[in-house]
Structure formats: structure tokens, C-alpha cells
Scaffold this active site. Structure first.
Site, PDB file in Angstrom:
ATOM      1  N   GLY A 116      27.539  43.076  41.000  1.00 15.08           N
ATOM      2  CA  GLY A 116      27.497  43.206  39.431  1.00 15.08           C
ATOM      3  C   GLY A 116      28.967  43.255  39.245  1.00 15.08           C
ATOM      4  N   HIS A 175      39.069  35.827  42.894  1.00 12.32           N
ATOM      5  CA  HIS A 175      37.921  35.243  43.761  1.00 12.32           C
ATOM      6  C   HIS A 175      36.705  34.822  43.108  1.00 12.32           C
ATOM      7  CE1 HIS A 175      34.809  35.395  46.835  1.00 12.32           C
ATOM      8  NE2 HIS A 175      35.798  34.598  47.579  1.00 12.32           N
ATOM      9  N   ASP A 209      37.665  32.059  49.851  1.00  7.67           N
ATOM     10  CA  ASP A 209      37.522  33.366  50.755  1.00  7.67           C
ATOM     11  C   ASP A 209      38.691  33.775  51.340  1.00  7.67           C
ATOM     12  OD1 ASP A 209      34.928  33.103  49.824  1.00  7.67           O
ATOM     13  OD2 ASP A 209      33.806  32.510  51.934  1.00  7.67           O
ATOM     14  N   GLY A 260      32.289  42.786  44.752  1.00  5.61           N
ATOM     15  CA  GLY A 260      30.950  43.003  45.209  1.00  5.61           C
ATOM     16  C   GLY A 260      30.158  42.870  44.126  1.00  5.61           C
TER      17      GLY A 260
END
Length: 121
Positions: free
Chosen positions: A31, A47, A89, A29
């Protein structure tokens, strides 16, 4: 795009992506930076590296086609950029599913300043 990624994660893990992974560890997610805290966090690191390898693509906003057949993600007929975004993804969603047993609630909202310098992709 992020909505499609979140949908894949929900389909594969049964977890709502934003609250479950939006601030998880050092690489999931917002930062994202730093050495992965566990196998779940490593999924997000890989990812991020997958996205970095995509040149001239906008994986956070591009929309690709995919379907969910027999509990399996199938990337649709997309241009090469969209196809690779979908595969990135898909890979993270499957990785997160395969590592659900390493999910550590202590890393759910992990302070990013505590993260050490990350390995290079």
C-alpha cells in the site's frame, strides 16, 4: 521478483525484508503512497518510481539472474526488461544499506492513512 528483492535487501542490510520494510513508512511494501518519512522511506519511493518506469515488464513476478560477488550485487545477462528490474532492486537494496542509520522503528509499521500525497516520480 519479490523473493529476489528480499534476498538482495537481506544481503545488503542484514535485515529480513518483509518484517523490516514490508510496512515501513509511507512507501515501503504494501500500500505504498505518500511523502517519504525519512531517507529509508525515500529509498522505497525511488524504487517504486523505478518500477513505474518499466513498461511491458512485471517486476514483482519476473525472475532475473544476479550473483553476489565480494559483497557486491552483480546483475546477470538478462533481457533488457529483466536487467532493468535487477538494477532497480539492486539500487534500493544499496540505498537501504546506505541509510541504515536513518531506520526509525517508529515507522516500521506506519499507518498508511497518515501519509500525505506523494511527490510525482
Amino acid at each position: 521478483n519479490l523473493y529476489q528483492l528480499w534476498k538482495m535487501i537481506l544481503q545488503e542490510t542484514g535485515k529480513n525484508a518483509a518484517p523490516s520494510y514490508g510496512f515501513y513508512g509511507c512507501n515501503c511494501g504494501v500500500g505504498s503512497r505518500g511523502k517519504p518519512k525519512d531517507a529509508t522511506d525515500r529509498c522505497c519511493f525511488v524504487h517504486k518510481c523505478c518500477y513505474k518506469a518499466l513498461t511491458d515488464c512485471s517486476p514483482k513476478t519476473d525472475s532475473y539472474s544476479y550473483s553476489w560477488k565480494d559483497k557486491t550485487i552483480v546483475c546477470g545477462k538478462n533481457n533488457p526488461c529483466l536487467k532493468q528490474e535487477c538494477e532497480c532492486d539492486k539500487a534500493v537494496a544499496i540505498c537501504l544499506r546506505d541509510n541504515l542509520d536513518t531506520y526509525n522503528k517508529n515507522y516500521k509499521i506506519y499507518p498508511k492513512p497518515l501519509c500525505k500525497k506523494a511527490d510525482d516520480c
